[in-house]
Design a protein around this motif. Structure first.
Motif, PDB file in Angstrom:
ATOM      1  N   PHE A 112      11.828  -3.446   5.458  1.00 57.59           N
ATOM      2  CA  PHE A 112      12.132  -4.143   4.213  1.00 57.59           C
ATOM      3  C   PHE A 112      10.975  -5.049   3.778  1.00 57.59           C
ATOM      4  O   PHE A 112      10.641  -5.132   2.594  1.00 57.59           O
ATOM      5  N   PHE A 113      10.375  -5.752   4.740  1.00 54.30           N
ATOM      6  CA  PHE A 113       9.331  -6.727   4.413  1.00 54.30           C
ATOM      7  C   PHE A 113       7.983  -6.067   4.154  1.00 54.30           C
ATOM      8  O   PHE A 113       7.200  -6.539   3.322  1.00 54.30           O
ATOM      9  N   GLY A 114       7.705  -4.964   4.836  1.00 54.48           N
ATOM     10  CA  GLY A 114       6.408  -4.310   4.720  1.00 54.48           C
ATOM     11  C   GLY A 114       6.042  -3.900   3.306  1.00 54.48           C
ATOM     12  O   GLY A 114       4.970  -4.265   2.801  1.00 54.48           O
ATOM     13  N   PRO A 115       6.888  -3.127   2.587  1.00 53.91           N
ATOM     14  CA  PRO A 115       6.529  -2.738   1.217  1.00 53.91           C
ATOM     15  C   PRO A 115       6.304  -3.938   0.297  1.00 53.91           C
ATOM     16  O   PRO A 115       5.386  -3.928  -0.526  1.00 53.91           O
ATOM     17  N   ALA A 116       7.141  -4.972   0.438  1.00 56.79           N
ATOM     18  CA  ALA A 116       6.959  -6.173  -0.395  1.00 56.79           C
ATOM     19  C   ALA A 116       5.627  -6.843  -0.091  1.00 56.79           C
ATOM     20  O   ALA A 116       4.917  -7.303  -0.997  1.00 56.79           O
ATOM     21  N   LEU A 117       5.260  -6.894   1.193  1.00 57.23           N
ATOM     22  CA  LEU A 117       3.987  -7.503   1.582  1.00 57.23           C
ATOM     23  C   LEU A 117       2.800  -6.710   1.034  1.00 57.23           C
ATOM     24  O   LEU A 117       1.831  -7.296   0.536  1.00 57.23           O
ATOM     25  N   VAL A 118       2.899  -5.378   1.093  1.00 58.40           N
ATOM     26  CA  VAL A 118       1.813  -4.536   0.580  1.00 58.40           C
ATOM     27  C   VAL A 118       1.636  -4.744  -0.919  1.00 58.40           C
ATOM     28  O   VAL A 118       0.512  -4.896  -1.421  1.00 58.40           O
ATOM     29  N   LEU A 119       2.740  -4.759  -1.664  1.00 57.33           N
ATOM     30  CA  LEU A 119       2.661  -4.978  -3.110  1.00 57.33           C
ATOM     31  C   LEU A 119       2.114  -6.365  -3.436  1.00 57.33           C
ATOM     32  O   LEU A 119       1.322  -6.528  -4.380  1.00 57.33           O
ATOM     33  N   TYR A 120       2.521  -7.368  -2.674  1.00 51.93           N
ATOM     34  CA  TYR A 120       2.047  -8.743  -2.898  1.00 51.93           C
ATOM     35  C   TYR A 120       0.542  -8.831  -2.671  1.00 51.93           C
ATOM     36  O   TYR A 120      -0.182  -9.445  -3.464  1.00 51.93           O
ATOM     37  N   LEU A 121       0.075  -8.210  -1.608  1.00 52.98           N
ATOM     38  CA  LEU A 121      -1.359  -8.231  -1.329  1.00 52.98           C
ATOM     39  C   LEU A 121      -2.145  -7.442  -2.361  1.00 52.98           C
ATOM     40  O   LEU A 121      -3.216  -7.870  -2.815  1.00 52.98           O
ATOM     41  N   ALA A 122      -1.610  -6.274  -2.756  1.00 56.97           N
ATOM     42  CA  ALA A 122      -2.346  -5.390  -3.654  1.00 56.97           C
ATOM     43  C   ALA A 122      -2.423  -5.918  -5.082  1.00 56.97           C
ATOM     44  O   ALA A 122      -3.444  -5.763  -5.759  1.00 56.97           O
ATOM     45  N   PHE A 123      -1.343  -6.572  -5.554  1.00 61.29           N
ATOM     46  CA  PHE A 123      -1.284  -6.961  -6.961  1.00 61.29           C
ATOM     47  C   PHE A 123      -1.419  -8.454  -7.200  1.00 61.29           C
ATOM     48  O   PHE A 123      -1.466  -8.873  -8.361  1.00 61.29           O
ATOM     49  N   LEU A 124      -1.501  -9.252  -6.153  1.00 61.19           N
ATOM     50  CA  LEU A 124      -1.661 -10.695  -6.361  1.00 61.19           C
ATOM     51  C   LEU A 124      -2.820 -11.256  -5.551  1.00 61.19           C
ATOM     52  O   LEU A 124      -3.760 -11.831  -6.114  1.00 61.19           O
ATOM     53  N   VAL A 125      -2.771 -11.084  -4.231  1.00 58.89           N
ATOM     54  CA  VAL A 125      -3.782 -11.714  -3.381  1.00 58.89           C
ATOM     55  C   VAL A 125      -5.158 -11.100  -3.602  1.00 58.89           C
ATOM     56  O   VAL A 125      -6.139 -11.811  -3.860  1.00 58.89           O
ATOM     57  N   LEU A 126      -5.252  -9.775  -3.512  1.00 54.34           N
ATOM     58  CA  LEU A 126      -6.561  -9.124  -3.665  1.00 54.34           C
ATOM     59  C   LEU A 126      -7.172  -9.335  -5.051  1.00 54.34           C
ATOM     60  O   LEU A 126      -8.365  -9.649  -5.162  1.00 54.34           O
TER      61      LEU A 126
END
Length: 317
Positions: free
Chosen positions: A32-46
């Motif tokens: 559950f947490f993994g996809p949300a973390l990937v999207l957060y990193l890809a579209f906000l942090v990076l």
């Protein structure tokens, strides 16, 4: 089996059940947490990190190679008259617009709490928030239009009252007009938030205040505001973030039919737009990224200060 042994068996069974439950939760955590973390990193942090890195370069976009230029973008940005206007206007919208919006929201909160049909009025006040900012800007542009013989509604009323028509959307006046428009358009959203917080306050507190002869202002200051303080803090953060991103309303009101509004009416968002697409057909993504970083820093500072100023122990009721 003795009573003590039965208790031991039951305790071990309960521990085993809890252990199995925790094990299942751990197995479900990453799916559950993994996809949300990937999207957060890809579209906000990076993108944020890339923006910060590019702010120290000179880059004209596709077909050009970013060239490091140190803090040149930041120095030129701060010395630019356009940025000075944009920074000043943005702060005006954040502070003056915020004061006006919350003053109006608190006033309606005091009135609507005991008003018959208050929910209907609340829905009507919320209506401007469901209209796209571009459409709202076009509507207000017609309202404040200055054209002798074909005036907008505001100047039509002024002329029929015997006053001279005013150039509301002139570069020197548009900041005040946009601030007033923001207060009118945004107050309904914050009225809805504050009224939702007021609805959870126990009615007997107001009944006791009525028995004691408290005025509406005393009830607001001693009951409503303390009981909704945490919600007011969240609403203040939302306003700060939204006010720093103002773009469409100013763009439509101050520069209809033009590439961009006059510099005196710019906001930080319009400054980023100008540097991104290039007022001289030469984009400067490095300068745009520098302003974007300044916006991130400004909103971070303002939100932290606001949270510290409004920090208070929660009231239990």
């Amino acid at each position: 089996m003795t009573a003590v042994a039965e208790k031991v068996v039951r305790a071990e069974g309960a521990r085993a059940t809890r252990g199995a439950h925790l094990s299942r939760k751990r197995r479900l955590f990453w799916p559950f947490f993994g996809p949300a973390l990937v999207l957060y990193l890809a579209f906000l942090v990076l993108p944020t990190v890339a923006t910060a890195v590019l702010s120290f370069t000179s880059w004209a976009g596709a077909g050009d190679t970013p060239k490091p230029n140190g803090v040149t973008n930041y120095v030129q940005m701060w010395e630019s008259d356009s940025f000075q206007y944009a920074f000043r206007n943005t702060l005006v919208y954040v502070f003056l617009g915020g004061i006006g919006t919350f003053a109006l929201a608190f006033l309606f909160t005091m009135v609507l709490r005991d008003m018959r049909g208050g929910k209907i009025v609340r829905a009507i006040l919320f209506f401007p928030n469901i209209v796209a900012p571009v459409a709202l800007g076009m509507f207000l542009g017609f309202v404040f239009k200055y054209q002798p013989g074909k005036q907008g509604l505001a100047n039509f009323v002024l002329e029929h009252l015997g006053a001279d028509a005013a150039k509301f959307l002139a570069p020197s006046n548009v900041t005040g007009v946009v601030t007033a428009s923001l207060i009118w358009a945004s107050s309904g959203f914050y009225i809805t938030i504050l009224m939702a917080a007021v609805d959870r306050i126990p009615p007997y507190l107001y009944e006791d205040a009525d028995i004691a002869g408290a005025s509406p202002w005393q009830k607001f200051r001693n009951i409503t505001l303390p009981m909704t303080w945490d919600v007011v803090g969240v609403a203040g953060v939302l306003w700060t973030i939204n006010a720093l991103k103002i773009f469409e309303l100013v763009f439509v009101l101050a520069g209809p039919g033009t590439y961009a509004p006059p510099n005196q009416a710019w906001t930080l968002g319009i400054y980023v737009f100008d540097r991104t697409f290039g007022s001289n057909a030469t984009p400067d993504f490095g300068a745009a990224c520098a302003c974007a970083v300044a916006m991130i820093a400004l909103v971070s500072v303002l939100v932290v200060l606001l949270r510290r100023l409004m920090r208070r122990d929660a009231i239990q009721f």
